[in-house]
Every structure is written in structure tokens, then in C-alpha cells.
Design a protein around this motif. Sequence first.
Motif: not given
Length: 75
Positions: A14-22, A27-42
Motif C-alpha cells: 500500500a502507498g500514498v501519493i504525495l502532492p507536489k506541494e508536499l 525538499e525532495t523529488s521523484i526518485g529520491q529517498t525519504l527518512s521515516v521516523a516513529k514519533t509519539p504523534r505518529g
Amino acid sequence: MNMQLKVTKIGNSAGVILPKELLAHLETSIGQTLSVAKTPRGIELSAPEADFDAQMEVAREVMARRKRALAELAK
């Protein structure tokens, strides 16, 4: 910035589509990597630090050299 994203089926995953504004905000674009961190809020998405891979390589080398000391400290 608050927005709702729809979870979409992508193959067996499953996935989500990230709008261009997001993407611009992250400060990323298609093909780049994002870091994901678990926080108390999500979860938190962020662009990875530029030198993260180099920092991790140094950390792995130190951990390999100091394996016994780290095992003792973990007790």
C-alpha cells in the motif's frame, strides 16, 4: 500544513501519493529517498541528511572495532 492522503493498493503493498506541494515542502523529488521516523504523534517524513550514509559507515566501523566493549556496556 494539514492534508489527508488516500492509501492506495500498489501490488501487494500500500502507498500514498504525495502532492507536489508536499514534495516541495520536503525538499525532495521523484526518485529520491525519504527518512521515516516513529514519533509519539505518529510518523515523520523528512529528507535524509546529506551525509547520513557516511555517518552510518563510520558508526558501523566503530561498532565492529569495539564490539566487546559495547556488549559489556549493554549488560
